[in-house]
Enzyme design. Sequence first.
Site, PDB file in Angstrom:
ATOM      1  N   ASP A  44      29.829  30.310  83.001  1.00  0.00           N
ATOM      2  CA  ASP A  44      29.265  30.343  84.358  1.00  0.00           C
ATOM      3  C   ASP A  44      29.647  31.634  85.073  1.00  0.00           C
ATOM      4  OD1 ASP A  44      31.918  29.767  84.831  1.00  0.00           O
ATOM      5  OD2 ASP A  44      31.553  28.022  86.111  1.00  0.00           O
ATOM      6  N   SER A  45      30.460  32.478  84.399  1.00  0.00           N
ATOM      7  CA  SER A  45      30.678  33.849  84.890  1.00  0.00           C
ATOM      8  C   SER A  45      29.339  34.575  85.002  1.00  0.00           C
ATOM      9  CB  SER A  45      31.623  34.613  83.948  1.00  0.00           C
ATOM     10  OG  SER A  45      31.173  34.521  82.610  1.00  0.00           O
ATOM     11  N   ASP A  83      29.199  26.388  79.221  1.00  0.00           N
ATOM     12  CA  ASP A  83      30.080  26.060  80.342  1.00  0.00           C
ATOM     13  C   ASP A  83      29.363  25.068  81.253  1.00  0.00           C
ATOM     14  OD1 ASP A  83      32.559  26.699  81.291  1.00  0.00           O
ATOM     15  OD2 ASP A  83      32.005  28.662  82.078  1.00  0.00           O
ATOM     16  N   LYS A 112      32.247  23.382  77.730  1.00  0.00           N
ATOM     17  CA  LYS A 112      33.555  23.725  78.317  1.00  0.00           C
ATOM     18  C   LYS A 112      33.570  23.202  79.750  1.00  0.00           C
ATOM     19  CE  LYS A 112      34.865  28.103  79.609  1.00  0.00           C
ATOM     20  NZ  LYS A 112      35.233  27.904  81.019  1.00  0.00           N
ATOM     21  N   GLU A 114      36.371  22.727  83.350  1.00  0.00           N
ATOM     22  CA  GLU A 114      37.646  23.082  83.953  1.00  0.00           C
ATOM     23  C   GLU A 114      38.387  21.834  84.431  1.00  0.00           C
ATOM     24  OE1 GLU A 114      36.917  25.984  87.059  1.00  0.00           O
ATOM     25  OE2 GLU A 114      35.823  27.308  85.689  1.00  0.00           O
ATOM     26  N   GLU A 181      43.435  30.606  81.315  1.00  0.00           N
ATOM     27  CA  GLU A 181      42.997  31.773  82.089  1.00  0.00           C
ATOM     28  C   GLU A 181      44.090  32.189  83.067  1.00  0.00           C
ATOM     29  OE1 GLU A 181      39.037  31.665  83.717  1.00  0.00           O
ATOM     30  OE2 GLU A 181      39.351  33.550  84.801  1.00  0.00           O
TER      31      GLU A 181
HETATM   32  O1  KIV Z   1      32.626  31.640  82.522  1.00  0.00           O
HETATM   33  C1  KIV Z   1      33.390  32.320  81.835  1.00  0.00           C
HETATM   34  O2  KIV Z   1      33.081  33.440  81.451  1.00  0.00           O
HETATM   35  C2  KIV Z   1      34.701  31.754  81.517  1.00  0.00           C
HETATM   36  C3  KIV Z   1      35.777  32.635  80.928  1.00  0.00           C
HETATM   37  C4  KIV Z   1      37.003  31.891  80.690  1.00  0.00           C
HETATM   38  C5  KIV Z   1      35.426  33.334  79.694  1.00  0.00           C
HETATM   39  O3  KIV Z   1      34.904  30.609  81.727  1.00  0.00           O
END
Ligand code: KIV
Length: 261
Positions: A44-45, A83, A112, A114, A181
Amino acid sequence: MKKWTVPAFAAEKGKSKLGCCTAYDACFAKLADEAGVPCILVGDSMGMVALGYGTTLPVTMDEMLSATAAVARAVKDALVVCDLPFGAYQCGDDAALANAIRALQAGSDAVKLEGGAFRAPLVQRLVENGIPVVAHVGLMPQSVNALGGFKMQGKTAAAATQLKNDVAALEAAGAFAVTLECVPDALAKEITETSAMSTIGIGAGPHCDVQWLVMHDLLGLNTGRVPSFARKFADLGTLARKGFADYVAAVASSAFPAERN
Ligand code: KIV
Protein backbone atom coordinates in the site's frame (compact mmCIF):
# COMPACT_ATOMS: atom_id res chain seq x y z
CA MET A 1 13.64 -20.52 -12.43
CA LYS A 2 10.56 -22.08 -10.98
CA LYS A 3 7.57 -20.49 -9.31
CA TRP A 4 8.18 -19.45 -5.72
CA THR A 5 5.53 -20.96 -3.47
CA VAL A 6 4.84 -20.05 0.15
CA PRO A 7 6.47 -23.29 1.47
CA ALA A 8 9.52 -22.79 -0.80
CA PHE A 9 9.87 -19.18 0.42
CA ALA A 10 9.52 -20.21 4.08
CA ALA A 11 12.04 -23.04 3.61
CA GLU A 12 14.77 -20.52 2.72
CA LYS A 13 14.93 -19.35 6.35
CA GLY A 14 18.47 -19.89 7.60
CA LYS A 15 19.65 -20.98 4.13
CA SER A 16 19.80 -17.90 1.90
CA LYS A 17 19.00 -14.24 2.33
CA LEU A 18 16.38 -12.93 -0.06
CA GLY A 19 16.14 -9.42 -1.50
CA CYS A 20 12.50 -8.64 -2.19
CA CYS A 21 10.70 -5.47 -3.22
CA THR A 22 7.42 -3.86 -4.08
CA ALA A 23 5.90 -3.35 -7.53
CA TYR A 24 2.55 -1.91 -8.50
CA ASP A 25 2.19 -2.48 -12.25
CA ALA A 26 2.82 -5.14 -14.88
CA CYS A 27 5.82 -3.40 -16.45
CA PHE A 28 8.00 -3.18 -13.34
CA ALA A 29 6.72 -6.49 -11.94
CA LYS A 30 7.87 -8.24 -15.14
CA LEU A 31 11.31 -6.61 -14.90
CA ALA A 32 11.68 -7.54 -11.21
CA ASP A 33 10.51 -11.09 -11.91
CA GLU A 34 12.93 -11.47 -14.83
CA ALA A 35 15.73 -10.17 -12.59
CA GLY A 36 15.02 -12.95 -10.08
CA VAL A 37 13.29 -11.06 -7.25
CA PRO A 38 11.78 -13.96 -5.24
CA CYS A 39 8.81 -12.12 -3.77
CA ILE A 40 6.98 -9.02 -4.97
CA LEU A 41 4.83 -7.11 -2.53
CA VAL A 42 2.02 -5.08 -4.00
CA GLY A 43 2.38 -2.71 -1.07
CA ASP A 44 0.00 0.00 0.00
CA SER A 45 3.12 2.19 -0.19
CA MET A 46 1.76 2.52 -3.74
CA GLY A 47 -0.40 5.31 -2.29
CA MET A 48 2.66 7.38 -1.40
CA VAL A 49 5.09 6.60 -4.24
CA ALA A 50 2.69 6.16 -7.17
CA LEU A 51 -0.70 7.69 -6.35
CA GLY A 52 0.43 10.95 -4.76
CA TYR A 53 -1.09 10.47 -1.29
CA GLY A 54 0.74 11.72 1.82
CA THR A 55 0.15 8.47 3.73
CA THR A 56 -1.07 4.95 2.94
CA LEU A 57 -4.43 5.62 4.60
CA PRO A 58 -6.45 6.67 1.51
CA VAL A 59 -5.52 3.56 -0.51
CA THR A 60 -8.61 1.46 -1.24
CA MET A 61 -9.12 -2.27 -1.66
CA ASP A 62 -10.16 -1.67 -5.27
CA GLU A 63 -6.87 0.16 -5.98
CA MET A 64 -4.94 -2.72 -4.41
CA LEU A 65 -6.88 -5.31 -6.41
CA SER A 66 -6.26 -3.52 -9.69
CA ALA A 67 -2.50 -3.29 -8.98
CA THR A 68 -2.33 -6.89 -7.71
CA ALA A 69 -4.03 -8.21 -10.83
CA ALA A 70 -1.61 -6.25 -13.05
CA VAL A 71 1.42 -7.57 -11.14
CA ALA A 72 0.11 -11.15 -11.09
CA ARG A 73 -0.51 -11.07 -14.86
CA ALA A 74 3.13 -10.10 -15.46
CA VAL A 75 4.93 -12.37 -13.01
CA LYS A 76 6.02 -15.93 -13.79
CA ASP A 77 8.17 -16.96 -10.82
CA ALA A 78 7.95 -14.48 -7.95
CA LEU A 79 5.65 -14.97 -5.00
CA VAL A 80 3.05 -12.18 -5.12
CA VAL A 81 1.83 -10.70 -1.83
CA CYS A 82 -1.07 -8.25 -1.70
CA ASP A 83 -1.05 -5.72 1.14
CA LEU A 84 -4.50 -5.37 2.68
CA PRO A 85 -5.04 -1.59 2.85
CA PHE A 86 -6.40 0.45 5.75
CA GLY A 87 -10.11 -0.28 6.10
CA ALA A 88 -9.95 -3.70 4.46
CA TYR A 89 -9.59 -5.66 7.71
CA GLN A 90 -10.43 -3.25 10.54
CA CYS A 91 -14.23 -3.54 10.22
CA GLY A 92 -14.68 -7.13 11.33
CA ASP A 93 -13.16 -10.48 10.48
CA ASP A 94 -15.91 -11.46 8.00
CA ALA A 95 -15.14 -8.40 5.87
CA ALA A 96 -11.41 -9.05 6.27
CA LEU A 97 -11.80 -12.65 5.07
CA ALA A 98 -13.87 -11.48 2.09
CA ASN A 99 -11.20 -8.93 1.14
CA ALA A 100 -8.37 -11.46 1.53
CA ILE A 101 -10.30 -13.83 -0.75
CA ARG A 102 -10.60 -11.04 -3.33
CA ALA A 103 -6.82 -10.51 -3.12
CA LEU A 104 -6.14 -14.16 -3.90
CA GLN A 105 -8.76 -14.15 -6.67
CA ALA A 106 -6.92 -11.15 -8.18
CA GLY A 107 -3.81 -13.33 -8.40
CA SER A 108 -1.82 -12.88 -5.20
CA ASP A 109 -0.33 -15.87 -3.41
CA ALA A 110 -0.64 -14.37 0.06
CA VAL A 111 -1.79 -11.27 1.90
CA LYS A 112 0.00 -8.95 4.32
CA LEU A 113 -1.64 -7.10 7.17
CA GLU A 114 -0.43 -4.85 9.97
CA GLY A 115 -0.88 -5.46 13.70
CA GLY A 116 0.37 -7.39 16.70
CA ALA A 117 -1.12 -10.03 18.99
CA PHE A 118 -4.62 -8.54 18.74
CA ARG A 119 -4.64 -9.51 15.04
CA ALA A 120 -3.76 -13.15 15.80
CA PRO A 121 -7.39 -14.43 15.72
CA LEU A 122 -7.86 -12.88 12.26
CA VAL A 123 -4.55 -14.31 11.03
CA GLN A 124 -5.62 -17.76 12.26
CA ARG A 125 -8.97 -17.45 10.48
CA LEU A 126 -7.33 -16.48 7.19
CA VAL A 127 -4.76 -19.28 7.46
CA GLU A 128 -7.48 -21.84 8.27
CA ASN A 129 -9.21 -20.73 5.08
CA GLY A 130 -6.13 -21.40 2.99
CA ILE A 131 -4.88 -17.82 2.81
CA PRO A 132 -1.16 -17.49 3.62
CA VAL A 133 -0.40 -14.43 5.74
CA VAL A 134 2.62 -12.15 6.10
CA ALA A 135 2.31 -10.25 9.38
CA HIS A 136 3.68 -6.72 9.88
CA VAL A 137 4.84 -5.22 13.20
CA GLY A 138 7.10 -2.37 14.32
CA LEU A 139 6.36 0.79 12.38
CA MET A 140 2.89 0.20 10.98
CA PRO A 141 2.23 3.02 8.50
CA GLN A 142 -1.54 2.48 8.68
CA SER A 143 -1.27 3.52 12.36
CA VAL A 144 0.80 6.63 11.61
CA ASN A 145 -1.70 8.88 13.40
CA ALA A 146 -1.60 6.80 16.58
CA LEU A 147 2.20 6.46 16.43
CA GLY A 148 2.69 10.21 15.91
CA GLY A 149 4.74 9.86 12.71
CA PHE A 150 6.99 7.47 10.81
CA LYS A 151 9.29 6.62 13.73
CA MET A 152 11.55 3.77 14.86
CA GLN A 153 9.65 1.32 17.12
CA GLY A 154 10.68 -1.15 19.86
CA LYS A 155 13.35 1.12 21.35
CA THR A 156 12.51 0.71 25.05
CA ALA A 157 12.73 -2.59 26.91
CA ALA A 158 8.95 -2.61 27.38
CA ALA A 159 8.29 -1.92 23.69
CA ALA A 160 10.78 -4.63 22.66
CA THR A 161 9.07 -7.16 24.94
CA GLN A 162 5.67 -6.22 23.53
CA LEU A 163 6.99 -6.64 19.99
CA LYS A 164 8.44 -10.08 20.76
CA ASN A 165 5.11 -11.15 22.29
CA ASP A 166 3.31 -9.86 19.20
CA VAL A 167 5.59 -11.89 16.91
CA ALA A 168 5.09 -15.04 19.02
CA ALA A 169 1.29 -14.64 18.85
CA LEU A 170 1.33 -14.10 15.08
CA GLU A 171 3.55 -17.13 14.61
CA ALA A 172 1.23 -19.27 16.77
CA ALA A 173 -1.67 -18.03 14.62
CA GLY A 174 0.02 -19.40 11.51
CA ALA A 175 1.63 -16.45 9.70
CA PHE A 176 4.51 -17.74 7.56
CA ALA A 177 6.53 -14.51 7.67
CA VAL A 178 6.63 -11.27 9.60
CA THR A 179 7.62 -7.82 8.37
CA LEU A 180 9.76 -5.94 10.88
CA GLU A 181 9.62 -2.27 9.90
CA CYS A 182 11.92 0.26 11.57
CA VAL A 183 12.97 -1.72 14.62
CA PRO A 184 16.48 -1.76 16.13
CA ASP A 185 18.98 -4.17 14.52
CA ALA A 186 19.56 -6.09 17.77
CA LEU A 187 15.85 -6.68 18.30
CA ALA A 188 15.39 -7.82 14.68
CA LYS A 189 18.34 -10.19 15.16
CA GLU A 190 16.85 -11.69 18.32
CA ILE A 191 13.45 -12.17 16.66
CA THR A 192 15.06 -13.69 13.57
CA GLU A 193 16.98 -16.16 15.72
CA THR A 194 14.03 -17.16 17.90
CA SER A 195 11.10 -17.18 15.46
CA ALA A 196 10.34 -20.00 13.05
CA MET A 197 8.81 -17.43 10.66
CA SER A 198 10.90 -15.68 8.04
CA THR A 199 11.61 -12.14 9.19
CA ILE A 200 11.34 -9.55 6.43
CA GLY A 201 13.14 -6.37 7.44
CA ILE A 202 12.71 -2.86 6.16
CA GLY A 203 14.81 -0.44 8.16
CA ALA A 204 15.51 -3.29 10.58
CA GLY A 205 19.18 -4.00 9.91
CA PRO A 206 21.09 -6.81 8.23
CA HIS A 207 20.08 -9.82 10.33
CA CYS A 208 16.59 -10.44 8.94
CA ASP A 209 16.04 -13.46 6.71
CA VAL A 210 14.61 -11.30 3.93
CA GLN A 211 14.70 -7.59 3.05
CA TRP A 212 11.93 -5.49 1.54
CA LEU A 213 12.66 -2.28 -0.32
CA VAL A 214 10.09 -0.05 -1.93
CA MET A 215 10.75 -0.25 -5.67
CA HIS A 216 10.77 3.52 -6.13
CA ASP A 217 13.49 3.87 -3.46
CA LEU A 218 15.75 1.16 -4.86
CA LEU A 219 15.43 2.37 -8.47
CA GLY A 220 15.78 6.09 -7.73
CA LEU A 221 12.22 6.84 -8.81
CA ASN A 222 10.99 8.29 -5.54
CA THR A 223 10.25 11.97 -6.09
CA GLY A 224 9.24 12.43 -2.43
CA ARG A 225 10.98 11.71 0.88
CA VAL A 226 13.38 8.75 0.69
CA PRO A 227 13.87 6.95 4.03
CA SER A 228 17.45 6.91 5.33
CA PHE A 229 17.54 3.08 5.48
CA ALA A 230 16.91 2.74 1.73
CA ARG A 231 19.64 2.43 -0.90
CA LYS A 232 19.44 3.52 -4.55
CA PHE A 233 20.60 0.62 -6.75
CA ALA A 234 19.80 2.48 -9.98
CA ASP A 235 18.96 6.09 -10.84
CA LEU A 236 16.00 5.72 -13.16
CA GLY A 237 14.59 9.05 -11.98
CA THR A 238 17.48 10.99 -13.50
CA LEU A 239 17.30 8.91 -16.69
CA ALA A 240 13.55 9.47 -16.99
CA ARG A 241 13.79 13.22 -16.43
CA LYS A 242 16.49 13.45 -19.12
CA GLY A 243 14.48 11.30 -21.51
CA PHE A 244 11.39 13.53 -21.10
CA ALA A 245 13.46 16.72 -21.50
CA ASP A 246 15.28 15.39 -24.60
CA TYR A 247 11.92 14.46 -26.15
CA VAL A 248 10.40 17.90 -25.50
CA ALA A 249 13.52 19.57 -26.94
CA ALA A 250 13.53 17.28 -29.99
CA VAL A 251 9.90 18.14 -30.79
CA ALA A 252 10.55 21.85 -30.27
CA SER A 253 13.51 21.76 -32.67
CA SER A 254 11.64 19.57 -35.21
CA ALA A 255 14.29 16.83 -34.77
CA PHE A 256 11.42 14.47 -33.86
CA PRO A 257 9.57 12.94 -35.65
CA ALA A 258 12.20 12.28 -38.31
CA GLU A 259 11.65 10.47 -41.62
CA ARG A 260 12.23 7.02 -40.02
CA ASN A 261 9.58 7.70 -37.34
O1 KIV B 1 3.55 -1.14 1.55
C1 KIV B 1 4.75 -1.42 1.64
O2 KIV B 1 5.54 -1.13 0.76
C2 KIV B 1 5.20 -2.10 2.86
C3 KIV B 1 6.67 -2.22 3.15
C4 KIV B 1 6.91 -2.91 4.41
C5 KIV B 1 7.48 -2.86 2.12
O3 KIV B 1 4.40 -2.54 3.61
